[in-house]
Design an enzyme around this catalytic site. Structure first.
Site, mmCIF file in Angstrom:
data_model
loop_
_atom_site.group_PDB
_atom_site.id
_atom_site.type_symbol
_atom_site.label_atom_id
_atom_site.label_comp_id
_atom_site.label_asym_id
_atom_site.label_seq_id
_atom_site.Cartn_x
_atom_site.Cartn_y
_atom_site.Cartn_z
ATOM 1 N N LYS A 83 110.285 11.720 73.081
ATOM 2 C CA LYS A 83 109.695 10.568 72.391
ATOM 3 C C LYS A 83 108.283 10.908 71.890
ATOM 4 C CE LYS A 83 111.782 6.730 73.871
ATOM 5 N NZ LYS A 83 112.098 5.693 74.860
ATOM 6 N N PRO A 137 110.876 -1.871 62.213
ATOM 7 C CA PRO A 137 110.045 -0.676 62.021
ATOM 8 C C PRO A 137 109.522 -0.194 63.367
ATOM 9 C CG PRO A 137 108.868 -2.663 61.360
ATOM 10 C CD PRO A 137 110.275 -3.085 61.660
ATOM 11 N N ASP A 138 109.302 1.103 63.471
ATOM 12 C CA ASP A 138 108.717 1.647 64.701
ATOM 13 C C ASP A 138 107.192 1.563 64.558
ATOM 14 O OD1 ASP A 138 107.690 3.322 66.754
ATOM 15 O OD2 ASP A 138 109.678 4.226 66.931
ATOM 16 N N ILE A 139 106.608 0.619 65.266
ATOM 17 C CA ILE A 139 105.157 0.375 65.124
ATOM 18 C C ILE A 139 104.374 1.604 65.574
ATOM 19 C CG2 ILE A 139 103.241 -1.141 65.777
ATOM 20 C CD1 ILE A 139 105.403 -3.300 66.426
ATOM 21 N N ASN A 178 113.413 -9.734 75.325
ATOM 22 C CA ASN A 178 113.697 -8.843 76.455
ATOM 23 C C ASN A 178 112.829 -9.236 77.647
ATOM 24 O OD1 ASN A 178 111.123 -7.276 76.392
ATOM 25 N ND2 ASN A 178 111.868 -6.777 74.348
ATOM 26 N N ASP A 195 114.297 -3.465 69.222
ATOM 27 C CA ASP A 195 114.700 -2.426 68.270
ATOM 28 C C ASP A 195 115.326 -3.028 67.011
ATOM 29 O OD1 ASP A 195 113.901 -0.074 69.631
ATOM 30 O OD2 ASP A 195 115.484 -0.433 71.091
ATOM 31 N N PHE A 210 104.402 4.179 75.154
ATOM 32 C CA PHE A 210 105.076 4.018 76.443
ATOM 33 C C PHE A 210 106.534 4.421 76.277
ATOM 34 C CE2 PHE A 210 102.753 1.773 79.873
ATOM 35 C CZ PHE A 210 101.487 1.891 79.305
ATOM 36 N N LYS A 222 107.686 10.468 67.975
ATOM 37 C CA LYS A 222 106.821 9.390 67.479
ATOM 38 C C LYS A 222 105.465 9.893 67.011
ATOM 39 C CE LYS A 222 109.295 5.885 69.825
ATOM 40 N NZ LYS A 222 109.461 4.460 69.708
ATOM 41 N N LYS A 265 119.545 -24.989 62.584
ATOM 42 C CA LYS A 265 120.210 -24.582 63.820
ATOM 43 C C LYS A 265 121.685 -24.260 63.540
ATOM 44 C CE LYS A 265 121.438 -26.197 68.390
ATOM 45 N NZ LYS A 265 121.680 -27.359 69.211
HETATM 46 N N1 CTP Z 1 107.836 0.991 69.911
HETATM 47 C C1 CTP Z 1 107.280 0.486 68.767
HETATM 48 N N2 CTP Z 1 108.052 -0.093 67.822
HETATM 49 C C2 CTP Z 1 109.386 -0.158 67.978
HETATM 50 C C3 CTP Z 1 109.971 0.361 69.156
HETATM 51 C C4 CTP Z 1 109.179 0.925 70.087
HETATM 52 O O1 CTP Z 1 106.045 0.564 68.610
HETATM 53 N N3 CTP Z 1 110.119 -0.738 67.039
HETATM 54 C C5 CTP Z 1 106.970 1.657 70.878
HETATM 55 C C6 CTP Z 1 106.814 0.936 72.199
HETATM 56 O O2 CTP Z 1 105.719 0.047 72.178
HETATM 57 C C7 CTP Z 1 106.589 2.082 73.154
HETATM 58 C C8 CTP Z 1 107.384 3.217 72.543
HETATM 59 O O3 CTP Z 1 107.553 2.876 71.188
HETATM 60 O O4 CTP Z 1 105.233 2.488 73.171
HETATM 61 C C9 CTP Z 1 108.705 3.523 73.149
HETATM 62 O O5 CTP Z 1 109.487 2.388 73.328
HETATM 63 P P1 CTP Z 1 110.956 2.498 73.909
HETATM 64 O O6 CTP Z 1 111.592 1.163 73.849
HETATM 65 O O7 CTP Z 1 110.959 3.237 75.208
HETATM 66 O O8 CTP Z 1 111.594 3.491 72.868
HETATM 67 P P2 CTP Z 1 112.491 3.308 71.622
HETATM 68 O O9 CTP Z 1 111.720 3.694 70.410
HETATM 69 O O10 CTP Z 1 113.130 1.976 71.615
HETATM 70 O O11 CTP Z 1 113.533 4.471 71.855
HETATM 71 P P3 CTP Z 1 114.965 4.459 72.599
HETATM 72 O O12 CTP Z 1 115.665 3.261 72.098
HETATM 73 O O13 CTP Z 1 115.533 5.766 72.166
HETATM 74 O O14 CTP Z 1 114.650 4.445 74.068
#
Ligand code: CTP
Length: 408
Positions: free
Chosen positions: A347, A313-315, A218, A286, A333, A351, A296
């Site tokens: 959020k 995973p959501d860190i 991204n 995500d 963030f 979270k 390749k």
């Molecule tokens: N984050 C994380 N791990 C993930 C996704 C997000 O730690 N797999 C953390 C980011 O570092 C940030 C926060 O979660 O601090 C929010 O990130 P954001 O991209 O805005 O949110 P998402 O969890 O992707 O939610 P959405 O897709 O609903 O906007």
């Protein structure tokens, strides 16, 4: 806070002899505007470029130039001047002044003060590009930067550009606004209120491989996260910066751990624990590709491949979950394109973090220098004015320091 960032702070400004000396006038004005006070030492050569009268008028104090003026030394001697100051700034710092300071030569008021002071010194070099690039000058600057502790000399600039002598290159003195920003940073750090605290910061994008040559990523530049790592380190924290791929240099005094994928970022962030502070600013992908191709992926008659994605995973949620290793302050963030505050507040609770820094990414934040953010916590929402990413980082670091001084 920002407009009076130097409230009651005292700057001893040494103005050397160079055409950039005229910018010192603007610097004195900016320091006053920020609530600070300046006293000026003007070298003999400096007085060829600006008059003591202009500097006295702007600073509101008589300007000092000689070492052996009985009147001056009895009103405020050079040792007292340096005792009075919170910070010594040399702008413009000529090759001569830099050489004297690097080698301990004290033969006039400016150079004697630089050796006599126990305060931090900030230098804004200004000279012709060939002089700046000369190995003797570079060696002197490196030597000054290497002086540890109280005497550690910070350097701002020089900038690259057209020079008064008609040449082009590095050597122009940093603009007064940039010098002011450096002054603010050094003074904020003076008390080092986060000394003894550990912090982990994530920054940048993640890169999720598809095959050995391709991947999903991204537009995150990492600038905001790097600035936060730098600002926390400035305040004395021991910082681990877990960084996705960016083109940025690690900030001074920060331990950087390079990662690519979200899974690697999660592992590195966990390894950095225990920590008092976690600021997770990375733009984590995500999703990742379920099965990474070993070779390749080739074009073929079957048409484009279908990529099966699975969720990463959501860190942040993992770090913020209750447990023995949970940092005392977990900050996430939120990057949103609509309903900024409502989405960010949702959020915060989803979270389980303590604060959310929310920004509207529909306004071209990625890669930009500035940022307008909301700070969202259980206590309410604050809207911070649009400011540079460095200023956002410093404001956040100052708030973190406040939190630890006075935990709610
Ligand atoms: N984050 C994380 N791990 C993930 C996704 C997000 O730690 N797999 C953390 C980011 O570092 C940030 C926060 O979660 O601090 C929010 O990130 P954001 O991209 O805005 O949110 P998402 O969890 O992707 O939610 P959405 O897709 O609903 O906007």
């Amino acid at each position: 806070m920002n407009s009076r960032s130097l409230s009651n702070r005292k700057v001893l400004l040494i103005v050397g002899g160079g055409i950039a000396a005229y910018k010192a006038l603007e610097l004195v004005r900016l320091i006053a505007k920020a609530g600070g006070e300046t006293r000026v030492i003007l070298t003999e050569a400096g007085a060829e470029f600006v008059t003591p009268l202009s500097l006295a008028a702007l600073s509101g104090h008589p300007v000092r130039s000689g070492l052996f003026h009985p009147d001056d030394e009895t009103s405020m001697g050079h040792i007292e001047l340096s005792r009075w100051a919170d910070l010594v700034v040399v702008a413009p710092a000529t090759a001569g002044l830099i050489a004297k300071a690097a080698n301990g030569l004290a033969d006039d008021l400016a150079s004697t003060t630089l050796i006599a002071t126990d305060k931090r010194v900030l230098m804004a070099p200004a000279m012709n590009v060939r002089m700046w690039l000369h190995p003797a000058v570079q060696a002197n600057v490196a030597r000054l930067k290497g002086f540890e502790g109280f005497h550690g000399v910070a350097v701002v600039g020089p900038d690259e550009g057209e020079m008064a002598c008609g040449e082009y290159g590095a050597g122009r003195m940093a603009e007064p606004a940039a010098i002011l920003e450096a002054i603010e940073g050094l003074l904020a750090a003076a008390g080092r209120p986060l000394k003894g605290r550990r912090a982990v910061v994530t920054a940048g994008p993640t890169f999720e491989p598809i095959d050995p040559v391709r991947g999903l990523t991204n537009r995150s530049s990492g600038k905001q996260g790097y600035a936060i790592a730098a600002a926390l380190a400035e305040l004395g924290a021991e910082v681990t910066l877990v960084s996705g791929p960016t083109g940025l240099n690690a900030p001074a005094g920060v331990k950087r751990v390079d990662v690519e994928s979200a899974l690697e970022m999660q592992a590195a962030t966990r390894t950095a624990l225990p920590a008092d502070i976690a600021v997770l600013s990375a733009a984590v992908a995500d999703w990742r590709v379920d099965t990474i191709a070993g070779g390749k992926i080739k074009k073929g008659p079957g048409g484009p491949p279908t990529l099966a994605l699975i969720e990463n995973p959501d860190i942040l949620a993992g770090i913020a979950a209750p447990g023995p290793d949970r940092p005392a302050l977990v900050i996430g963030f939120a990057a949103e394109t609509s309903d900024l505050e409502a989405n960010a507040r949702a959020k915060l609770s989803r979270k389980g973090c303590d604060w959310i820094v929310a920004n509207d990414v529909s306004e071209g934040v990625f890669g930009a220098e500035g940022n307008a953010v909301l700070l969202i916590s259980a206590d309410g929402t604050e809207a911070w004015p649009h400011q540079s990413k460095t200023a956002v980082a410093r404001t956040l670091a100052a708030r973190i320091a406040e939190h630890f001084k006075d935990p709610a």
